[in-house]
Design an enzyme around this catalytic site. Structure first.
Site, short mmCIF file in Angstrom:
data_model
loop_
_atom_site.label_atom_id
_atom_site.label_comp_id
_atom_site.label_asym_id
_atom_site.label_seq_id
_atom_site.Cartn_x
_atom_site.Cartn_y
_atom_site.Cartn_z
N LYS A 1 5.37 16.98 34.95
CA LYS A 1 6.61 17.48 35.53
C LYS A 1 7.77 16.64 34.99
CE LYS A 1 7.81 19.31 40.07
NZ LYS A 1 7.62 19.10 41.51
O1 G3P Z 1 8.85 21.79 44.71
C1 G3P Z 1 10.10 21.27 44.98
C2 G3P Z 1 10.15 20.76 46.34
O2 G3P Z 1 9.27 19.71 46.52
C3 G3P Z 1 11.48 20.48 46.91
O3 G3P Z 1 11.41 20.99 48.16
O4 G3P Z 1 11.99 21.21 50.49
O5 G3P Z 1 12.45 19.06 49.27
O6 G3P Z 1 13.79 21.10 48.79
P1 G3P Z 1 12.48 20.56 49.24
#
Ligand code: G3P
Length: 218
Positions: A87
């Protein structure tokens, strides 16, 4: 649409995997920290544990932000297990690194995508997946789902092989809307995946079926 779970929590990964619908896992440094997985050795062991649990792509994020560092770290991560997808953040050094990985048969997930232009660059560099963060766009009163639609049109116009991996998914409607628009993959929390299964009429109907069965089979 492929279902990935967005967590570093092994119990949640196992629970989703046991449903028989899990295609892969995405992690990031914040998700690792949430599980108190710190230090290179522990992080490496944790990636291996996840890879042994799930037979599919497991995104492992680099910490370096310079080209040389991203390449070094990404090659080490890719060597850990054949499930690992490296990633890489959407920055100019990251784009160069994605091109290098792509030319050398290492799969990548370009993360922190918030615009169609960023997605286009990642696809041109040969990213395996691009991750638009739809929930974080919604958080700032932008339209995460509209970005998925825009990316789908652009990728289809040029038949890019790069898969649209809808990330920062927060709730079941995000998943359904991404499916309607043809996102290749969604990654979300276990809760949002399980919420897809819920409907009050299912609960009511099941309760009635069981009550009727029990009446006739005392
Ligand atoms: O896959 C991306 C993710 O981990 C971010 O999610 O909920 O932190 O915006 P969030």
């Amino acid at each position: 649409m492929k279902f990935f779970i967005d967590t570093a929590n092994l119990d949640e990964i196992k629970e989703a995997n046991d449903l028989g619908i899990l295609d892969g896992v995405t992690t990031n440094p914040s998700l690792m920290a949430k599980e108190n997985i710190t230090g290179k050795q522990n992080i490496t062991k944790h990636y291996r544990d996840i890879c042994h649990e799930v037979n599919g792509p497991v995104s492992a994020e680099v910490i370096a932000t310079d080209y040389k560092g991203i390449i070094e770290e990404g090659e080490i991560l890719a060597d850990l297990h054949h499930n690992i997808v490296v990633k890489v953040p959407m920055i100019p050094e990251g784009i160069k690194a994605i091109r290098h990985f792509s030319d050398n048969g290492i799969r990548t997930n370009c993360t922190l995508i918030f615009s169609a232009g960023q997605a286009l660059l990642a696809a041109k560099a040969g990213a395996t997946y691009v991750s638009p963060f739809i929930g974080r766009l919604d958080d700032i009163s932008a339209d995460g789902i509209a970005l998925i639609a825009q990316m789908r049109r652009i990728f289809d116009n040029y038949a890019f092989d790069t898969e649209i991996l809808a990330a920062s998914v927060r709730h079941p409607m995000h998943i359904i809307e991404c499916a309607e628009l043809g996102a290749d993959v969604m990654t979300g929390p276990l809760k949002a995946i399980l919420q897809l299964s819920q409907h009050p009429l299912t609960d009511k109907g099941l309760e009635q079926f069981l009550a009727d069965y029990n009446k006739g089979n005392k």
